[in-house]
Design a protein around this motif. Structure first.
Motif, PDB file in Angstrom:
ATOM      1  N   ARG A  33      52.156  40.696  75.348  1.00 62.66           N
ATOM      2  CA  ARG A  33      50.758  40.343  75.625  1.00 62.66           C
ATOM      3  C   ARG A  33      50.142  39.461  74.535  1.00 62.66           C
ATOM      4  NH1 ARG A  33      48.884  42.929  80.031  1.00 62.66           N
ATOM      5  NH2 ARG A  33      49.847  44.895  80.672  1.00 62.66           N
ATOM      6  N   ILE A  34      50.531  39.657  73.286  1.00 62.63           N
ATOM      7  CA  ILE A  34      49.866  38.934  72.205  1.00 62.63           C
ATOM      8  C   ILE A  34      50.165  37.438  72.232  1.00 62.63           C
ATOM      9  CG2 ILE A  34      51.674  39.223  70.449  1.00 62.63           C
ATOM     10  CD1 ILE A  34      47.814  39.415  69.987  1.00 62.63           C
ATOM     11  N   VAL A  35      51.235  37.027  72.912  1.00 62.83           N
ATOM     12  CA  VAL A  35      51.553  35.593  72.995  1.00 62.83           C
ATOM     13  C   VAL A  35      51.260  35.023  74.382  1.00 62.83           C
ATOM     14  CG1 VAL A  35      53.282  35.659  71.157  1.00 62.83           C
ATOM     15  CG2 VAL A  35      53.983  36.089  73.525  1.00 62.83           C
ATOM     16  N   GLN A 129      41.367  28.779  69.426  1.00 61.06           N
ATOM     17  CA  GLN A 129      42.082  27.536  69.102  1.00 61.06           C
ATOM     18  C   GLN A 129      42.752  27.655  67.732  1.00 61.06           C
ATOM     19  OE1 GLN A 129      38.896  24.679  69.560  1.00 61.06           O
ATOM     20  NE2 GLN A 129      39.442  24.219  71.694  1.00 61.06           N
ATOM     21  N   LYS A 130      42.048  28.253  66.781  1.00 63.00           N
ATOM     22  CA  LYS A 130      42.639  28.470  65.444  1.00 63.00           C
ATOM     23  C   LYS A 130      43.787  29.469  65.524  1.00 63.00           C
ATOM     24  CE  LYS A 130      38.816  29.578  63.268  1.00 63.00           C
ATOM     25  NZ  LYS A 130      37.926  29.982  62.148  1.00 63.00           N
ATOM     26  N   PHE A 131      43.609  30.490  66.335  1.00 59.14           N
ATOM     27  CA  PHE A 131      44.623  31.524  66.529  1.00 59.14           C
ATOM     28  C   PHE A 131      45.928  30.907  67.036  1.00 59.14           C
ATOM     29  CE2 PHE A 131      46.621  34.926  69.063  1.00 59.14           C
ATOM     30  CZ  PHE A 131      46.564  35.998  68.179  1.00 59.14           C
ATOM     31  N   VAL A 132      45.794  29.991  68.001  1.00 59.11           N
ATOM     32  CA  VAL A 132      46.968  29.322  68.577  1.00 59.11           C
ATOM     33  C   VAL A 132      47.559  28.308  67.596  1.00 59.11           C
ATOM     34  CG1 VAL A 132      47.753  27.777  70.419  1.00 59.11           C
ATOM     35  CG2 VAL A 132      46.192  29.659  70.952  1.00 59.11           C
ATOM     36  N   ALA A 133      46.698  27.523  66.963  1.00 60.96           N
ATOM     37  CA  ALA A 133      47.163  26.484  66.045  1.00 60.96           C
ATOM     38  C   ALA A 133      47.959  27.069  64.881  1.00 60.96           C
ATOM     39  CB  ALA A 133      45.972  25.687  65.513  1.00 60.96           C
ATOM     40  N   LYS A 134      47.533  28.227  64.409  1.00 60.75           N
ATOM     41  CA  LYS A 134      48.220  28.888  63.289  1.00 60.75           C
ATOM     42  C   LYS A 134      49.409  29.734  63.745  1.00 60.75           C
ATOM     43  CE  LYS A 134      44.104  29.239  60.344  1.00 60.75           C
ATOM     44  NZ  LYS A 134      43.160  30.186  59.675  1.00 60.75           N
ATOM     45  N   LYS A 135      49.634  29.746  65.071  1.00 58.97           N
ATOM     46  CA  LYS A 135      50.731  30.543  65.659  1.00 58.97           C
ATOM     47  C   LYS A 135      50.630  32.023  65.265  1.00 58.97           C
ATOM     48  CE  LYS A 135      53.921  26.601  65.755  1.00 58.97           C
ATOM     49  NZ  LYS A 135      53.652  26.291  67.163  1.00 58.97           N
ATOM     50  N   GLN A 136      49.379  32.503  65.218  1.00 63.04           N
ATOM     51  CA  GLN A 136      49.170  33.896  64.835  1.00 63.04           C
ATOM     52  C   GLN A 136      49.769  34.870  65.835  1.00 63.04           C
ATOM     53  OE1 GLN A 136      44.759  33.233  63.578  1.00 63.04           O
ATOM     54  NE2 GLN A 136      45.334  35.232  62.761  1.00 63.04           N
ATOM     55  N   PHE A 138      52.512  34.591  67.573  1.00 63.21           N
ATOM     56  CA  PHE A 138      53.950  34.753  67.339  1.00 63.21           C
ATOM     57  C   PHE A 138      54.214  35.527  66.048  1.00 63.21           C
ATOM     58  CE2 PHE A 138      53.692  31.065  70.168  1.00 63.21           C
ATOM     59  CZ  PHE A 138      54.596  31.448  71.147  1.00 63.21           C
ATOM     60  N   SER A 139      53.352  35.320  65.053  1.00 60.58           N
ATOM     61  CA  SER A 139      53.474  36.067  63.799  1.00 60.58           C
ATOM     62  C   SER A 139      53.237  37.558  64.043  1.00 60.58           C
ATOM     63  CB  SER A 139      52.461  35.535  62.783  1.00 60.58           C
ATOM     64  OG  SER A 139      52.480  36.311  61.604  1.00 60.58           O
ATOM     65  N   ILE A 140      52.189  37.867  64.811  1.00 59.88           N
ATOM     66  CA  ILE A 140      51.881  39.266  65.143  1.00 59.88           C
ATOM     67  C   ILE A 140      53.011  39.864  65.973  1.00 59.88           C
ATOM     68  CG2 ILE A 140      50.320  40.765  66.457  1.00 59.88           C
ATOM     69  CD1 ILE A 140      48.047  38.836  65.674  1.00 59.88           C
ATOM     70  N   GLN A 141      53.544  39.064  66.902  1.00 63.13           N
ATOM     71  CA  GLN A 141      54.643  39.542  67.748  1.00 63.13           C
ATOM     72  C   GLN A 141      55.819  40.012  66.905  1.00 63.13           C
ATOM     73  OE1 GLN A 141      57.213  36.727  69.945  1.00 63.13           O
ATOM     74  NE2 GLN A 141      56.559  37.806  71.808  1.00 63.13           N
ATOM     75  N   GLN A 142      56.178  39.239  65.883  1.00 72.69           N
ATOM     76  CA  GLN A 142      57.293  39.622  65.024  1.00 72.69           C
ATOM     77  C   GLN A 142      56.980  40.891  64.232  1.00 72.69           C
ATOM     78  OE1 GLN A 142      60.387  38.205  65.196  1.00 72.69           O
ATOM     79  NE2 GLN A 142      59.348  37.233  66.926  1.00 72.69           N
ATOM     80  N   MET A 143      55.729  41.027  63.801  1.00 72.27           N
ATOM     81  CA  MET A 143      55.320  42.247  63.093  1.00 72.27           C
ATOM     82  C   MET A 143      55.446  43.469  63.999  1.00 72.27           C
ATOM     83  SD  MET A 143      51.891  41.088  61.064  1.00 72.27           S
ATOM     84  CE  MET A 143      51.794  39.503  60.232  1.00 72.27           C
ATOM     85  N   ILE A 144      54.995  43.313  65.245  1.00 72.85           N
ATOM     86  CA  ILE A 144      55.034  44.416  66.203  1.00 72.85           C
ATOM     87  C   ILE A 144      56.477  44.841  66.489  1.00 72.85           C
ATOM     88  CG2 ILE A 144      54.632  45.007  68.636  1.00 72.85           C
ATOM     89  CD1 ILE A 144      52.133  45.202  67.001  1.00 72.85           C
ATOM     90  N   LEU A 145      57.360  43.849  66.691  1.00 71.72           N
ATOM     91  CA  LEU A 145      58.761  44.171  66.963  1.00 71.72           C
ATOM     92  C   LEU A 145      59.423  44.825  65.745  1.00 71.72           C
ATOM     93  CD1 LEU A 145      59.804  40.984  68.983  1.00 71.72           C
ATOM     94  CD2 LEU A 145      59.365  43.292  69.874  1.00 71.72           C
ATOM     95  N   GLY A 146      59.018  44.393  64.548  1.00 69.57           N
ATOM     96  CA  GLY A 146      59.534  45.011  63.334  1.00 69.57           C
ATOM     97  C   GLY A 146      59.060  46.447  63.196  1.00 69.57           C
TER      98      GLY A 146
END
Length: 305
Positions: A33-35, A129-136, A138-146
């Protein structure tokens, strides 16, 4: 779509098996959902609901996994949640303002609410727009999977004395304490704290539902209603704050006054209804309700064997 029984320990599962399954589902659903780029604001809301469910589970495991691990996980999920909190707050305010506008009849009030919606809507667009531009995302997604890998390695016991008589009893007591405090202290933080405990309690009862299905169904429904009312009250408090501070919304004094005057009686009505439900839900001693759940849970475990 999440099955309505996903959050329940199943009759053929031990507690540890069910918890691991539930945590795995919530983490992978959150990562998806986060992406998401379609219905992104709804997806972020559902992602954050998932995080609240996970934090409720972590509290149910508190005395099993130990204080150090509990605080480590709780801090990790709080850190992750904060990265999308502004977007969710913007969405909650927009939804609130739209509902207020639909019930407004005065022209000045209606135009004031529309201007507020426009201003917060632009803030949300800019923030996303900032959230997407910074790829936040995908960053959160990796944290969640970790974090999911971390929780899948937890050594969880099947000791109901721990997860019911200690952990569940603890969170019920915290919810009851906030309820009692709300009668003598109307500070917004008290209601906000109470709301969080109510949510955790609701998710924990859902997990343990097989112990007492008919009673829990009614209790969970009441907790859900209470949580919703507390959420509405929180959103109204937040709106009042941002109007007065002109932090998110900048209106004329006349427009600001019209909205504040309109929401004041709504806040009082919400408090009355909130206390009424609280009286029904939190009259009982924490150890008493935990003891009954424990006895029924133990009986169901014995029948399984």
């Amino acid at each position: 779509m999440e099955n309505k029984n996903t959050m329940e320990i199943r009759k053929n599962e031990n507690f540890d098996q069910g918890i691991i399954r539930i945590l795995n589902h919530l983490h992978h659903d959150s990562a998806r959902r986060i992406v998401a780029r379609s219905q992104q604001y709804i997806s972020i809301h559902r992602y954050r609901v998932n995080l609240k469910k996970i934090r409720g589970i972590v509290r149910l495991l508190r005395f099993d996994i130990g204080e150090e691990k509990y605080h480590e996980l709780d801090n990790d999920y709080r850190t992750v949640a904060r990265q999308s909190s502004v977007l969710r707050d913007y969405s909650s305010q927009i939804e609130l303002l739209k509902n207020l506008k639909n019930s407004a009849t005065d022209e000045t009030l209606t135009s004031s609410l529309q201007e507020a919606i426009k201003q917060i809507g632009q803030l949300r667009i800019t923030e996303y727009q900032k959230f997407v531009a910074k790829k936040q995302g995908f960053s959160i997604q990796q944290m969640i999977l970790g974090l999911n890998e971390n929780t899948q390695q937890l050594n969880i016991s099947n000791c109901s004395e721990v997860f019911i008589l200690k952990s569940f009893c603890n969170i019920y007591q915290k919810a009851k304490n906030a309820y009692v405090e709300s009668h003598v202290n109307e500070n917004e933080e008290i209601y906000h704290s109470w709301r969080k405990q109510v949510k955790y309690l609701m998710y924990q009862l859902t997990i343990l539902k097989k112990a007492w299905p008919s009673y829990f169904q009614i209790y969970i429904k009441e907790l859900k209603k209470l949580g919703s009312l507390l959420g509405k009250l929180h959103d109204l408090h937040l709106l009042d704050f941002h109007l007065r501070e002109k932090s998110w919304i900048s209106l004329t004094k006349k427009q600001e006054t019209a909205i504040i005057k309109f929401i004041a009686p709504q806040k009082e009505e919400l408090k009355t209804n909130i206390r009424s439900i609280g009286d029904r839900l939190f009259y009982e001693n924490a150890s008493s309700i935990a003891g009954r759940i424990y006895s029924i849970w133990k009986a169901s475990e014995e029948n399984k064997r």
